[in-house]
Design a protein around this motif. Structure first.
Motif, short mmCIF file in Angstrom:
data_model
loop_
_atom_site.label_atom_id
_atom_site.label_comp_id
_atom_site.label_asym_id
_atom_site.label_seq_id
_atom_site.Cartn_x
_atom_site.Cartn_y
_atom_site.Cartn_z
N GLY A 116 43.95 24.03 20.78
CA GLY A 116 44.72 25.14 21.35
C GLY A 116 44.30 25.45 22.77
N LEU A 117 43.00 25.46 23.03
CA LEU A 117 42.52 25.70 24.39
C LEU A 117 42.91 24.56 25.32
CD1 LEU A 117 38.96 27.15 23.66
CD2 LEU A 117 41.07 28.38 24.20
N THR A 118 42.91 23.33 24.80
CA THR A 118 43.36 22.19 25.60
C THR A 118 44.84 22.31 25.92
OG1 THR A 118 41.70 20.81 24.52
CG2 THR A 118 43.44 19.68 25.72
N PHE A 119 45.61 22.80 24.96
CA PHE A 119 47.04 23.01 25.18
C PHE A 119 47.28 24.05 26.28
CE2 PHE A 119 51.04 25.20 23.72
CZ PHE A 119 51.90 24.19 24.11
N GLY A 120 46.53 25.16 26.21
CA GLY A 120 46.65 26.17 27.26
C GLY A 120 46.25 25.64 28.62
N SER A 121 45.21 24.81 28.65
CA SER A 121 44.77 24.21 29.91
C SER A 121 45.83 23.28 30.47
CB SER A 121 43.46 23.45 29.69
OG SER A 121 43.03 22.82 30.88
N ALA A 122 46.52 22.53 29.60
CA ALA A 122 47.57 21.62 30.06
C ALA A 122 48.73 22.40 30.67
CB ALA A 122 48.05 20.75 28.90
#
Length: 277
Positions: A116-122
Motif C-alpha cells: 500500500g505504501l509503495t502504491f501511494g509512492s507510485a
C-alpha cells in the motif's frame, strides 16, 4: 545568384507549418509531456500495485461489515457498468468475503501495508512528474499512510452506499465526491507544493475521465467478462479487471497532466480575449 527553392519544398511548407502549429498547441505540449511521463508504463505499475493492494485491503475492510459483505464486488460491478451476467462473474471471485478478516495473518496485513505504501509512492511519483517537481524527502512518507487510509475509506463508502446508482443525483454525487477526493489527493501527495487552484482542473479532468471509462467499460469490458469467463474461467475475469485498472491508471495520470495543460492555457486564452475586446 540565389538558388530557387524546389517545387517539392514549396509543397511541403504548409505541412511543416501545420506540424509546427500542432507542436506548439496545448495538444502538442500535452502529447510531448505524456511521452516524457511514460504514461503507459506508469499505468501498468498503477494497475499491478492497485490489484495487489486495493482488492485484498478492501476485502478485509468489507468483511468487518457482514451486512455489506458483498459491497466490494457490487462496487466493481457498478464502477465498470457491468451487465447482470458479467456482474455475477465478478461476484463469483468474492463469494466468501466474510472469511478474509478471520483468515488474514499479521504477516499478510504487514505485506499489504508495504504494498500500500509503495502504491501511494507510485501515485506521488506520477504526480511529481506531471508537475516537474523533485522527489519528496523521506520524512514525507507519512502522507502515503494518510492517503491510503482515506482512499480505502472513500472506496468502502462508495461500495456500501452505491454512489454509482442509476439516478441523476447518484451520478452527480459520485462525480462531486470524486473531484473532491482527487483534488485533495494531489495536494496531499505533492506536499502542498502546488496550489489548490492549479490542481482543480486536474481533479475535474480525472473525474470526467473516470466517468468516460465507465461508459467505455459498459461497451467493451462488460461483454469481455462474459465471454472470457466462458473461455478461461475466473482467470479471464481477472484479466479484464486488470485491464480496467490499467485504464484507471491512464486516466489518473493523464487527467492530472491535462489539468496542468489547462491551468497553463486558461490565462493565455483569457488574456487573448481581453485584447480582442
Amino acid at each position: 545568384m540565389p538558388m530557387k527553392s524546389s517545387p517539392a519544398a514549396n509543397r511541403s511548407t504548409p505541412l511543416r507549418r501545420l506540424r509546427r502549429a500542432v507542436s506548439r498547441s496545448p495538444v502538442g505540449r500535452g502529447w510531448r509531456r505524456s511521452s516524457d511521463l511514460q504514461l503507459g508504463q506508469r499505468a501498468l505499475g498503477f494497475a499491478a500495485l492497485g490489484f495487489l493492494t486495493l482488492v485484498p485491503l478492501l476485502l478485509i475492510v468489507s468483511s468487518a461489515d457482514p451486512a455489506h459483505g458483498q459491497g466490494f464486488a457490487q462496487w466493481l460491478g457498478d464502477g465498470l457498468g457491468l451487465s447482470t451476467a458479467s456482474r455475477r462473474k465478478v461476484e463469483e471471485l468474492f463469494t466468501l468475503p466474510g472469511q478474509a478478516l478471520r483468515t488474514t495473518t499479521a504477516f499478510g496485513i504487514a505485506t499489504l501495508a508495504v504494498f500500500g505504501l509503495t502504491f501511494g509512492s507510485a501515485v506521488q511519483t506520477g504526480y511529481e512528474s506531471v508537475w516537474a517537481l523533485p522527489a519528496a524527502r523521506w520524512h514525507a512518507r507519512w502522507r502515503h499512510v494518510v492517503w491510503l487510509g482515506v482512499l480505502t475509506a472513500y472506496l468502502f463508502v462508495s461500495a456500501t452506499t452505491g454512489l454509482w446508482e442509476g439516478s441523476v443525483f447518484g451520478t452527480w454525487a459520485a462525480l462531486a465526491s470524486a473531484v473532491l477526493f482527487l483534488w485533495w489527493s494531489q495536494r496531499m501527495l505533492l506536499g502542498g507544493r502546488v496550489g489548490w487552484r492549479a490542481l482543480l482542473p486536474g481533479a475535474m479532468a480525472t473525474a470526467l475521465g473516470l466517468f468516460g471509462l465507465r461508459i467505455f467499460s459498459q461497451v467493451v469490458f462488460s461483454p469481455l467478462i462474459a465471454s472470457n469467463a466462458v473461455t478461461y474461467g475466473p482467470f479471464g475475469t481477472v484479466l479484464v479487471l486488470q485491464a480496467w485498472l490499467v485504464g484507471v491508471g491512464v486516466v489518473v495520470f493523464g487527467g492530472a497532466l491535462a489539468g496542468r495543460v489547462l491551468h497553463e492555457e486558461l490565462p493565455r486564452v483569457a488574456h487573448a480575449l481581453k485584447r480582442r475586446r
